[in-house]
Structure formats: structure tokens, C-alpha cells
Design a protein around this motif. Structure first.
Motif, PDB file in Angstrom:
ATOM      1  N   GLY A 149       0.449  -1.317  -0.014  1.00 22.00           N
ATOM      2  CA  GLY A 149      -0.205   0.015   0.192  1.00 22.00           C
ATOM      3  C   GLY A 149       0.733   1.070   0.052  1.00 22.00           C
ATOM      4  N   ARG A 201       1.292   4.000  -3.020  1.00 19.63           N
ATOM      5  CA  ARG A 201       0.231   5.315  -2.498  1.00 19.63           C
ATOM      6  C   ARG A 201       1.847   6.359  -3.272  1.00 19.63           C
ATOM      7  N   ASN A 206      -0.818   5.053  -7.180  1.00 23.09           N
ATOM      8  CA  ASN A 206      -2.198   5.911  -6.682  1.00 23.09           C
ATOM      9  C   ASN A 206      -1.611   6.954  -5.773  1.00 23.09           C
ATOM     10  N   LEU A 216      -4.732   9.330  -4.411  1.00 22.97           N
ATOM     11  CA  LEU A 216      -4.920   8.960  -3.191  1.00 22.97           C
ATOM     12  C   LEU A 216      -4.779   9.200  -1.678  1.00 22.97           C
ATOM     13  N   ASP A 224     -11.218   7.211  -1.523  1.00 25.00           N
ATOM     14  CA  ASP A 224     -10.042   7.147  -2.248  1.00 25.00           C
ATOM     15  C   ASP A 224      -9.783   5.494  -1.822  1.00 25.00           C
ATOM     16  N   ARG A 225      -9.616   5.324  -1.271  1.00 29.21           N
ATOM     17  CA  ARG A 225      -9.048   3.565   0.254  1.00 29.21           C
ATOM     18  C   ARG A 225     -10.273   2.561  -1.430  1.00 29.21           C
ATOM     19  N   GLU A 238     -11.033   3.336  -4.585  1.00 28.93           N
ATOM     20  CA  GLU A 238     -10.177   3.292  -5.613  1.00 28.93           C
ATOM     21  C   GLU A 238      -9.164   2.935  -4.919  1.00 28.93           C
ATOM     22  N   ASN A 239      -8.156   2.873  -4.346  1.00 29.50           N
ATOM     23  CA  ASN A 239      -6.748   2.702  -4.050  1.00 29.50           C
ATOM     24  C   ASN A 239      -7.096   1.002  -4.332  1.00 29.50           C
ATOM     25  N   ARG A 253      -7.648   0.181  -8.031  1.00 29.58           N
ATOM     26  CA  ARG A 253      -6.288  -0.436  -8.955  1.00 29.58           C
ATOM     27  C   ARG A 253      -5.091  -1.371  -8.710  1.00 29.58           C
TER      28      ARG A 253
END
Ligand SMILES: Nc1ncnc2c1ncn2[C@@H]1O[C@H](COP(=O)(O)OS(=O)(=O)O)[C@@H](OP(=O)(O)O)[C@H]1O
Ligand SMILES: Nc1ncnc2c1ncn2[C@@H]1O[C@H](COP(=O)(O)OP(=O)(O)O)[C@@H](O)[C@H]1O
Length: 200
Positions: free
Chosen positions: A62, A66, A70, A73, A79-80, A82-83, A86
């Protein structure tokens, strides 16, 4: 939604051809758990072990995602979601090309995990890295719980953002009671038969 798009699914090489070349079966090992529960520790140990046994792996963490795919986000529910979407789509691409893909993302809600499972399909394998919030907070590897308690981070999982315990994971590892090595061995018992190559 995708409009005027014509995928070429029927003309790309099949997953089984890729798996035959690599002599392994692709799988997505989706690690779920609070910050500090031990996802990254176990994910790294699992990847090292599989690699040393000759398997091709990928690790999607993660925090790492990010900083790249990501990086736009945050930590709202939207947003989580969508994270995770993806990460699940990327994992699906890798696993369908025969790669054993280890994902370590908090994945805090049943809805988010159901989405990941839906995207990935049969190759989805959920591993709950179970550790009580108090222990994670005591570990506070990155000092984030202290910041969240001081109100310097908002929507922190387990503090002011929800974490729903997985109801039916494929594997559950308790990192407060068992050592990382014991957890890894238990996980391998489940994973190895699934990734070992057998021509079907
Ligand atoms: N508000 C908030 N809540 C939770 N976590 C936070 C937050 N802000 C930053 N971090 C850092 O981000 C890492 C979690 O990212 P994930 O992509 O795994 O989260 S999620 O699945 O979308 O919920 C998480 O990594 P891990 O500690 O490895 O879980 C933290 O380093
Ligand atoms: N049994 C265990 N399994 C995994 N990590 C453990 C265990 N016992 C203690 N730890 C420690 O807990 C911390 C977990 O941190 P980390 O793996 O970064 O968690 P996460 O990725 O879930 O945020 C590490 O410092 C690790 O050494």
C-alpha cells in the motif's frame, strides 16, 4: 465507463500458457490488516521464501503504490476504494500472466474486499493478518498512531476510520500470539499447494 472499447481477450496468450512457461500457478495473496499488524513483514518474508524456491513473485505494498500509481489518493472512503480497485486490477494482470502476486494493503471494509475479490476472481486468496489494535498501537512502527491520537492525522484506520474484521478469510494469522516465522510457515502450508505447477 468504457465506451467504444474493443478488448482482444480471445487473441492474447492464455494464462495456462504463461503458467506452463513459468512452471507455477499465478495467485493473488491479498493481505488484510491494521497498520502495524505485520502485513509488510509477512509479505516480504513470503516473497523472499518463494523467490528462493524459484518462484516468480511481485509485491504490491500500500505505502509503495501510494508513491506511484496511487499517488493522487488519500484516505477517504472513496479514495481507499479507488486505491484498492487499482491494486486489484494490477494484481489481476500480474496473476493472469502467471506471477504470484502478494498485496499488502489495509483493505479496511468488507465492501472493499468484496470488490477486490470480484475483480480478481478465482485467484484471490485473502489472508487476515490479525493483531489487536492495542498491540499495533504499542508497536507504532512509524509513529502514526501517536500522530493520530494527537489529531495530526485524520481518518486513521482503527482510530477514527473503521476497520471491519474479515469474516471468512482463506487464512488467518495472529501476529500478537505467534512469531513471524510461525505465521510464515502456516501461510506456506496453504500457498505452496496452490502455486506448485501441475498441468491440468
Ligand atoms: N489515515 C491513514 N490510515 C491508515 N494508514 C495511513 C493513513 N495515513 C497514512 N497511512 C499510511 O498508509 C498505509 C496504508 O495504505 P493502504 O493503501 O494500505 O490503505 S487502504 O487499504 O487504502 O486503507 C499505512 O501503511 P501500513 O502501516 O503498512 O498499513 C500507513 O503507513
Ligand atoms: N508475528 C509477527 N508477524 C509480523 N510482524 C511482527 C510479528 N511480531 C512482531 N512483529 C513486528 O510488528 C511490526 C509490523 O510492522 P509492519 O510489517 O510494517 O506492519 P504493516 O505492514 O501491517 O503496517 C514489525 O515491526 C514487526 O517486526
Amino acid at each position: 465507463m468504457a465506451e467504444n472499447i474493443h478488448p482482444i481477450f480471445d487473441s492474447i496468450l492464455s494464462t495456462s500458457k504463461k503458467e506452463g512457461l513459468l512452471k507455477q500457478h499465478g495467485l493473488v495473496i491479498w493481505m488484510v490488516g491494521l497498520s502495524g499488524s505485520g502485513k509488510s513483514t509477512i509479505a516480504r518474508a513470503l516473497e523472499n521464501r518463494l523467490h528462493s524456491e524459484g518462484y516468480l513473485t511481485a509485491l504490491l505494498d500500500g505505502d509503495n503504490l501510494r508513491t506511484g500509481i496511487n499517488n493522487n489518493l488519500g484516505f477517504s472512503e472513496e479514495d481507499r476504494t479507488e486505491n484498492i480497485r487499482r491494486a486489484a486490477e494490477a494484481s489481476k494482470l500480474l496473476a493472469n500472466n502467471g506471477v504470484i502476486t502478494i498485496c499488502s494493503l489495509i483493505s479496511p471494509t468488507a465492501q472493499i474486499r468484496a470488490m477486490a475479490k470480484e475483480i480478481i476472481g478465482d485467484k484471490y486468496c485473502e489472508v487476515f493478518i490479525n493483531c489487536p489494535l492495542e498491540v499495533c498501537e504499542q508497536r507504532d512502527v512509524k509513529g502514526l498512531y501517536a500522530k493520530a491520537r494527537r489529531g495530526e492525522i485524520k481518518s486513521f484506520t482503527g482510530i477514527d476510520s473503521p476497520f471491519e474484521h474479515p469474516g471468512n478469510p482463506n487464512v488467518e494469522l495472529n501476529t500478537a500470539e505467534n512469531s513471524a516465522e510461525e505465521n510464515l510457515n502456516e501461510l506456506l502450508k496453504y500457498i505452496l499447494p496452490k502455486v506448485k505447477y501441475s498441468k491440468s
